[in-house]
Design a protein around this motif. Structure first.
Motif, PDB file in Angstrom:
ATOM      1  N   VAL A  61       0.852  -1.185   0.000  1.00 49.94           N
ATOM      2  CA  VAL A  61       0.000   0.000   0.000  1.00 49.94           C
ATOM      3  C   VAL A  61       0.891   1.239   0.000  1.00 49.94           C
ATOM      4  O   VAL A  61       1.905   1.290   0.700  1.00 49.94           O
ATOM      5  CB  VAL A  61      -0.949   0.018   1.226  1.00 49.94           C
ATOM      6  CG1 VAL A  61      -0.197  -0.126   2.536  1.00 49.94           C
ATOM      7  CG2 VAL A  61      -1.792   1.292   1.238  1.00 49.94           C
ATOM      8  N   LYS A  62       0.513   2.218  -0.825  1.00 49.41           N
ATOM      9  CA  LYS A  62       1.215   3.505  -0.812  1.00 49.41           C
ATOM     10  C   LYS A  62       0.448   4.438   0.102  1.00 49.41           C
ATOM     11  O   LYS A  62      -0.693   4.812  -0.177  1.00 49.41           O
ATOM     12  CB  LYS A  62       1.304   4.099  -2.221  1.00 49.41           C
ATOM     13  CG  LYS A  62       2.131   5.374  -2.273  1.00 49.41           C
ATOM     14  CD  LYS A  62       2.304   5.873  -3.700  1.00 49.41           C
ATOM     15  CE  LYS A  62       3.181   7.130  -3.729  1.00 49.41           C
ATOM     16  NZ  LYS A  62       3.364   7.623  -5.114  1.00 49.41           N
ATOM     17  N   ARG A  63       1.070   4.781   1.253  1.00 47.04           N
ATOM     18  CA  ARG A  63       0.405   5.624   2.241  1.00 47.04           C
ATOM     19  C   ARG A  63       0.326   7.067   1.759  1.00 47.04           C
ATOM     20  O   ARG A  63       0.990   7.469   0.803  1.00 47.04           O
ATOM     21  CB  ARG A  63       1.128   5.545   3.590  1.00 47.04           C
ATOM     22  CG  ARG A  63       1.303   4.140   4.177  1.00 47.04           C
ATOM     23  CD  ARG A  63       0.002   3.374   4.339  1.00 47.04           C
ATOM     24  NE  ARG A  63      -0.942   3.964   5.243  1.00 47.04           N
ATOM     25  CZ  ARG A  63      -1.287   3.455   6.432  1.00 47.04           C
ATOM     26  NH1 ARG A  63      -0.737   2.326   6.873  1.00 47.04           N
ATOM     27  NH2 ARG A  63      -2.195   4.045   7.180  1.00 47.04           N
ATOM     28  N   LYS A  64      -0.500   7.823   2.446  1.00 47.87           N
ATOM     29  CA  LYS A  64      -0.727   9.211   2.034  1.00 47.87           C
ATOM     30  C   LYS A  64       0.531  10.061   2.136  1.00 47.87           C
ATOM     31  O   LYS A  64       0.654  11.092   1.461  1.00 47.87           O
ATOM     32  CB  LYS A  64      -1.857   9.808   2.885  1.00 47.87           C
ATOM     33  CG  LYS A  64      -3.213   9.177   2.579  1.00 47.87           C
ATOM     34  CD  LYS A  64      -4.292   9.653   3.519  1.00 47.87           C
ATOM     35  CE  LYS A  64      -5.622   8.952   3.228  1.00 47.87           C
ATOM     36  NZ  LYS A  64      -6.685   9.329   4.185  1.00 47.87           N
ATOM     37  N   ASP A  65       1.477   9.629   2.982  1.00 46.03           N
ATOM     38  CA  ASP A  65       2.738  10.373   3.099  1.00 46.03           C
ATOM     39  C   ASP A  65       3.773   9.947   2.067  1.00 46.03           C
ATOM     40  O   ASP A  65       4.915  10.408   2.089  1.00 46.03           O
ATOM     41  CB  ASP A  65       3.317  10.225   4.511  1.00 46.03           C
ATOM     42  CG  ASP A  65       3.663   8.781   4.867  1.00 46.03           C
ATOM     43  OD1 ASP A  65       3.542   7.901   3.992  1.00 46.03           O
ATOM     44  OD2 ASP A  65       4.047   8.528   6.030  1.00 46.03           O
ATOM     45  N   GLY A  66       3.368   9.036   1.152  1.00 50.69           N
ATOM     46  CA  GLY A  66       4.264   8.609   0.085  1.00 50.69           C
ATOM     47  C   GLY A  66       5.028   7.328   0.378  1.00 50.69           C
ATOM     48  O   GLY A  66       5.596   6.724  -0.540  1.00 50.69           O
ATOM     49  N   LYS A  67       5.074   6.917   1.625  1.00 48.01           N
ATOM     50  CA  LYS A  67       5.793   5.691   1.983  1.00 48.01           C
ATOM     51  C   LYS A  67       4.957   4.466   1.598  1.00 48.01           C
ATOM     52  O   LYS A  67       3.733   4.531   1.508  1.00 48.01           O
ATOM     53  CB  LYS A  67       6.092   5.678   3.482  1.00 48.01           C
ATOM     54  CG  LYS A  67       7.054   6.775   3.929  1.00 48.01           C
ATOM     55  CD  LYS A  67       7.283   6.711   5.436  1.00 48.01           C
ATOM     56  CE  LYS A  67       8.218   7.828   5.887  1.00 48.01           C
ATOM     57  NZ  LYS A  67       8.406   7.816   7.364  1.00 48.01           N
ATOM     58  N   THR A  68       5.639   3.347   1.371  1.00 48.19           N
ATOM     59  CA  THR A  68       4.930   2.113   1.058  1.00 48.19           C
ATOM     60  C   THR A  68       5.202   1.071   2.143  1.00 48.19           C
ATOM     61  O   THR A  68       6.252   1.071   2.776  1.00 48.19           O
ATOM     62  CB  THR A  68       5.350   1.533  -0.309  1.00 48.19           C
ATOM     63  OG1 THR A  68       6.716   1.119  -0.255  1.00 48.19           O
ATOM     64  CG2 THR A  68       5.158   2.548  -1.407  1.00 48.19           C
ATOM     65  N   GLU A  69       4.225   0.212   2.354  1.00 45.69           N
ATOM     66  CA  GLU A  69       4.375  -0.907   3.276  1.00 45.69           C
ATOM     67  C   GLU A  69       3.446  -2.019   2.825  1.00 45.69           C
ATOM     68  O   GLU A  69       2.598  -1.834   1.941  1.00 45.69           O
ATOM     69  CB  GLU A  69       4.077  -0.482   4.718  1.00 45.69           C
ATOM     70  CG  GLU A  69       2.678   0.069   4.935  1.00 45.69           C
ATOM     71  CD  GLU A  69       2.470   0.560   6.364  1.00 45.69           C
ATOM     72  OE1 GLU A  69       2.997  -0.085   7.294  1.00 45.69           O
ATOM     73  OE2 GLU A  69       1.783   1.586   6.532  1.00 45.69           O
ATOM     74  N   LEU A  70       3.610  -3.178   3.429  1.00 48.35           N
ATOM     75  CA  LEU A  70       2.795  -4.327   3.051  1.00 48.35           C
ATOM     76  C   LEU A  70       1.368  -4.169   3.552  1.00 48.35           C
ATOM     77  O   LEU A  70       1.136  -3.665   4.653  1.00 48.35           O
ATOM     78  CB  LEU A  70       3.398  -5.610   3.627  1.00 48.35           C
ATOM     79  CG  LEU A  70       4.768  -5.996   3.062  1.00 48.35           C
ATOM     80  CD1 LEU A  70       5.433  -7.034   3.957  1.00 48.35           C
ATOM     81  CD2 LEU A  70       4.639  -6.526   1.639  1.00 48.35           C
ATOM     82  N   VAL A  71       0.401  -4.600   2.732  1.00 47.66           N
ATOM     83  CA  VAL A  71      -0.993  -4.626   3.175  1.00 47.66           C
ATOM     84  C   VAL A  71      -1.170  -5.767   4.165  1.00 47.66           C
ATOM     85  O   VAL A  71      -0.300  -6.638   4.308  1.00 47.66           O
ATOM     86  CB  VAL A  71      -1.972  -4.819   1.997  1.00 47.66           C
ATOM     87  CG1 VAL A  71      -1.835  -3.714   0.987  1.00 47.66           C
ATOM     88  CG2 VAL A  71      -1.782  -6.188   1.342  1.00 47.66           C
ATOM     89  N   HIS A  72      -2.294  -5.791   4.868  1.00 50.85           N
ATOM     90  CA  HIS A  72      -2.680  -6.947   5.673  1.00 50.85           C
ATOM     91  C   HIS A  72      -3.869  -7.610   4.999  1.00 50.85           C
ATOM     92  O   HIS A  72      -4.719  -6.935   4.404  1.00 50.85           O
ATOM     93  CB  HIS A  72      -3.020  -6.527   7.104  1.00 50.85           C
ATOM     94  CG  HIS A  72      -1.794  -6.333   7.948  1.00 50.85           C
ATOM     95  ND1 HIS A  72      -1.772  -6.581   9.306  1.00 50.85           N
ATOM     96  CD2 HIS A  72      -0.532  -5.942   7.613  1.00 50.85           C
ATOM     97  CE1 HIS A  72      -0.558  -6.343   9.779  1.00 50.85           C
ATOM     98  NE2 HIS A  72       0.204  -5.940   8.775  1.00 50.85           N
ATOM     99  N   MET A  73      -3.919  -8.945   5.083  1.00 52.02           N
ATOM    100  CA  MET A  73      -4.914  -9.711   4.336  1.00 52.02           C
ATOM    101  C   MET A  73      -5.772 -10.566   5.261  1.00 52.02           C
ATOM    102  O   MET A  73      -5.294 -11.092   6.269  1.00 52.02           O
ATOM    103  CB  MET A  73      -4.225 -10.594   3.287  1.00 52.02           C
ATOM    104  CG  MET A  73      -3.536  -9.786   2.193  1.00 52.02           C
ATOM    105  SD  MET A  73      -2.517 -10.790   1.050  1.00 52.02           S
ATOM    106  CE  MET A  73      -3.760 -11.868   0.329  1.00 52.02           C
TER     107      MET A  73
END
Length: 425
Positions: free
Chosen positions: A371-383
């Motif tokens: 997921v690309k967060r609103k601050d521009g950083k990316t991290e893994l989604v949760h499923m």
């Protein structure tokens, strides 16, 4: 896969998790040994490349050739170790949530709550096979002659009831007001997005099945060697990879799917279990929920899924209990696993009809879904994935709980408009 930094910084926690999930905790030490070798080699390769660059700047052709050969050998070695390391990394199970009870098998699961009272009959209730055969709506004998054991024909009004369950689930999970009410009941203001209906493929490539972490146990899967494809055991097996190697903008989450598919299981480890009837078949139909969320919503989403399951079962007026599965009864990718078990009169006990699996970021790491967060950083989604209806098992529960002394079956009120009648028989 587990976050590699957790493996490196807190191996004791991962060892305990592996042990509690009935794995040999030594796999963690095997991984760390290979990881240490890999890191040392990676560092050496980096240093050699820097040295090679200096030799190139000095126009030292012989030195450059020698360094190239050394690097080739090191790169082959690091690739071999990396392959071994990843093989072990993939079989290390997810870490259970803090509220997951520790136990070896389903006998140590914990009942969280119960809804409804088991129905008391003033006659000896029949099981679903006797009911189905007497009404001509279940035909195990013909299926056995044509396809073998653990297959069936659903006929007439029972086939209509299958389609009624499907239509009821589709309408419920597309209803904004219903979903909003369920979501608010879990957490005020929680995301009230509805579910997109999907009919997914029932075949999956082995490398994708492996990335989902659901290929094992292989002996329970059907394989088509001519095309090197596997038949899925549930719709989430092909729904989960739908966003494989994608980065999703935060504003698009949560993404929720309702998948309908036929599923296939060899039931290799179930010899002698539930051989009578349609509870444990090689081919069966299911409606499955799948979602992708930001990390902080992962566990709430699971509670939302369970609330949906309870709404569906409550509306069918079937007695059920919600169970927290212990560590030994969880799947390897699961961080938290809840089941709903429904009362089956002929067996005089509750049987599993639904499951709800929260994988945290374990599957997403394997699948590369971020997921690309609103601050521009990316991290893994949760499923999350969960059962909306396992059709066969739900039909069993309806048939047995709604049977009459005359051997007929009342149709649950919420399904009557789809079945077109109030009583079967």
């Amino acid at each position: 896969m587990i976050d590699i930094e957790i493996l490196r910084k807190d191996p004791a926690k991962v060892r305990a998790a592996a042990k509690n999930k009935n794995h040999d905790p030594k796999i963690v030490d095997e991984f760390l040994k290979l990881d240490d070798e890999w890191r040392k080699l990676a560092k050496e390769i980096g240093e050699k490349r820097a040295e090679q660059k200096k030799l190139s700047e000095k126009r030292d052709i012989e030195g450059g050739k020698r360094m190239k050969e050394e690097l080739k050998g090191l790169e082959e070695k690091v690739a071999e170790i990396e392959k071994k390391r990843e093989t072990i990394w993939r079989v290390i199970p997810n870490i259970p949530s803090d509220d997951t009870p520790v136990g070896k098998n389903d006998l140590e699961n914990k009942v969280l709550r119960m809804q409804g009272e088991p129905k008391k009959f003033d006659f000896e209730p029949k099981d679903h096979v006797a009911l189905g055969e007497s009404l001509g709506i279940i035909d195990m004998e013909s299926a056995g002659k044509i396809s073998g054991n653990r297959f069936t024909f659903l006929k007439g009004d029972l086939a209509r009831m299958e389609f009624a369950l499907i239509q009821y689930a589709l309408e419920t999970l597309s209803n904004v007001k219903v979903i909003e009410s369920i979501a608010n009941g879990v957490k005020p203001g929680y995301h009230a997005g509805t579910f997109m209906p999907v009919v997914p493929p029932v075949m999956i490539r082995p490398e994708v099945f492996e990335r989902m972490g659901r290929l094992e146990p292989k002996e329970d899967r059907y394989h088509i060697p001519s095309d090197d494809l596997w038949l899925i055991g549930s719709a989430e097996h092909t729904l989960g990879p739908l966003h494989m190697d994608q980065t999703i903008p935060e504003e698009k989450l949560p993404i929720r799917y309702l998948g309908f598919s036929t599923a296939f299981r060899r039931e290799a480890g179930s010899y002698g279990k539930d051989v009578r009837g349609i509870l444990r078949l090689h081919q069966f139909d299911k409606l499955e929920l799948e979602s992708f969320t930001v990390p902080e919503d992962g566990m709430t989403e699971q509670e939302f899924f369970v609330a949906i399951q309870e709404y569906l079962m409550w509306s069918l007026e079937l007695p059920y209990q919600v169970v927290m599965c212990c560590t030994g009864d969880q799947g390897d990718p699961d961080a938290r696993h809840l089941d709903i078990e429904t009362w089956i009169p002929s067996q005089k006990k509750y049987r599993e009809t639904h499951s709800a699996d929260y994988m945290s970021d374990y599957q997403a790491r394997r699948l590369g879904t971020r997921v690309k967060r609103k601050d521009g950083k990316t991290e893994l989604v949760h499923m999350n994935d969960a059962t909306a209806f396992a059709i066969g098992r739900t039909l069993i529960a309806i048939m047995e709980n709604y049977q009459t002394k005359e051997g007929k079956i009342k149709v649950p009120k919420v399904l009557q408009k789809y079945v077109g009648k109030e009583v079967i028989g």
